[in-house]
Motif scaffolding. Structure first.
Motif, short mmCIF file in Angstrom:
data_model
loop_
_atom_site.label_atom_id
_atom_site.label_comp_id
_atom_site.label_asym_id
_atom_site.label_seq_id
_atom_site.Cartn_x
_atom_site.Cartn_y
_atom_site.Cartn_z
N LYS A 236 0.83 -1.21 0.00
CA LYS A 236 0.00 0.00 0.00
C LYS A 236 0.87 1.27 0.00
O LYS A 236 0.61 2.22 -0.74
CB LYS A 236 -0.93 0.00 1.22
N ALA A 239 2.62 1.99 -3.29
CA ALA A 239 1.71 2.64 -4.24
C ALA A 239 1.62 4.14 -3.97
O ALA A 239 1.61 4.96 -4.90
CB ALA A 239 0.33 1.99 -4.17
N THR A 267 -4.61 -1.76 -6.61
CA THR A 267 -3.20 -1.64 -6.25
C THR A 267 -2.43 -2.92 -6.51
O THR A 267 -1.26 -2.89 -6.93
CB THR A 267 -3.07 -1.27 -4.76
#
Length: 401
Positions: A236, A239, A267
């Protein structure tokens, strides 16, 4: 007539005595040492406890006249606590077999306790290759996956596709270190290069400094040698840093369907990962997943599916051996092939490794998914003999060379 009545009464008393004797037998206790509340709780945790209970119920609830009882405890990802729980279960609670012991450091600790007491321990959630090498034991089974197979399946495919420079972001404990080492070996042997690594504490919330080092390396692949919540957070945050948009690939070297669900397909799309099991592989996996999801409200991970399979295999061996003696039961377990929804033609080797097919998946794009949990595309099936470390390479003292 009196003789007939006397015979009937004697028979009734004999049946009653037999039933009473069966009821007097202590339950057969199987103990799960699990992460019930931390970063691996979704991977194993309550789902593994449920899977074990399903296996016991499907077996009929008893074996050798003993009721099967599943007990579980939370090790909080602490090796010393896992060892204490194992000691208490085996010494004080009458547990005959330990299962799952999620996480490698905790498995290494609990495994030594079981080994000292000649008790069977079946490892489903841990990954360290040490468990079937230096730390192997005559009654230890490594059932689902290990760092060698994860590295062999994922790393080999990546390098062959041109992703030949790597930087590792590694959880600083036994599992992460072994996963980095095994993947590095695959990368270099296949002609790739390792440009560097950085290690992070277990259960990290902020990966920014680690990801900046990985980004600065210019490596084509950032290999995540971690698991659970650490993998989810790292992907996460990568990204958010625009790492993937900048052209670098993120490769989670161990990821589960629950991780991909947490990350989201937007993602996670395009990630390559190795798995021992996926709920949507075939009719058998889907049938088990449907039953499991009715209880847990989501499909099983490979570790949880492995718990069901391994507990069932153990119970069948107890029944066939006619005893819970570890040597007798393990002999049957190693002699008997494993054919169920989890594995076809699986077998437990002398080093304790359960050899079975592994799978290489690519995470689907959102447009390819039919709904929640429809996350993977199957790219390749890798036979167990190709995926797992060979006996010739083994460092297990039990292996005859």
């Amino acid at each position: 007539m009196k003789r007939i009545l006397s015979g009937m009464v004697a028979a009734v008393f004999a049946l009653g005595a037999s039933a009473a004797q069966a009821q007097d037998k202590p339950p057969l206790k199987l103990g799960g040492i699990l992460d019930m509340s931390s970063l691996y709780a979704d991977i194993t945790g309550p789902g593994s406890e449920t899977a074990a209970k399903m296996a016991a119920e499907d077996f009929g609830g008893e074996v050798l006249g003993r009721k099967i009882q599943i007990i579980a405890a939370d090790h909080l990802n602490k090796a010393d606590l896992a060892a204490n729980i194992a000691r208490d279960m085996l010494d004080n609670q009458g547990v005959e077999m330990l299962f799952d012991v999620a996480a490698s450091a905790t498995a290494l600790a609990a495994g030594e306790i079981a080994k000292a007491r000649n008790k069977i321990v079946i490892l489903n959630g841990p990954g360290s290759i040490r468990l079937t090498n230096e730390a192997c034991g005559p009654y230890t089974v490594h059932y689902v996956f290990d760092t060698f197979a994860q590295a062999n399946v994922t790393g080999l495919a990546a390098v062959k596709s041109g992703l030949d420079t790597w930087f590792f972001l590694t959880a600083d404990y036994a599992f992460g270190q072994d996963l980095e080492k095994d993947t590095s070996n695959v990368v270099t042997k296949t002609g790739g290069k390792v440009l560097g690594n950085v290690r992070h504490p277990l259960n990290s919330s902020d990966f920014s400094s680690f990801l900046l080092q990985a980004q600065a390396s210019k490596a084509k692949v950032i290999g995540l040698a971690n698991a659970g919540g650490d993998t989810v957070n790292a992907i996460k945050q990568s990204a958010e840093f625009g790492i993937m948009k900048g052209g670098q690939k993120i490769s989670p070297l161990l990821a589960f369907v629950t991780d991909i669900d947490s990350i989201g397909l937007e993602t996670a799309q395009g990630l390559l990962l190795a798995e021992a099991f996926y709920w949507d592989l075939n009719d058998d996996t889907r049938a088990f997943a449907k039953r499991f999801q009715e209880r847990v409200k989501r499909p099983p991970t490979s570790a949880q599916a492995g718990v069901y399979s391994s507990v069932t295999h153990y119970l069948k061996a107890v029944k066939a051996a006619g005893t819970t003696d570890s040597a007798a039961v393990m002999k049957v377990m190693k002699e008997t092939p494993i054919n169920d929804f989890f594995a076809k033609g699986g077998r437990i080797r002398e080093d304790g490794r359960m050899v079975h097919d592994m799978y290489l998946f690519e995470v689907k794009k959102p447009s390819e998914s039919k709904g929640r949990w429809d996350d993977y595309k199957l790219l390749a099936t890798v036979s167990g003999n190709e995926a797992f470390q060979s006996l010739e390479q083994s460092r297990c003292p039990l292996v005859k060379k």
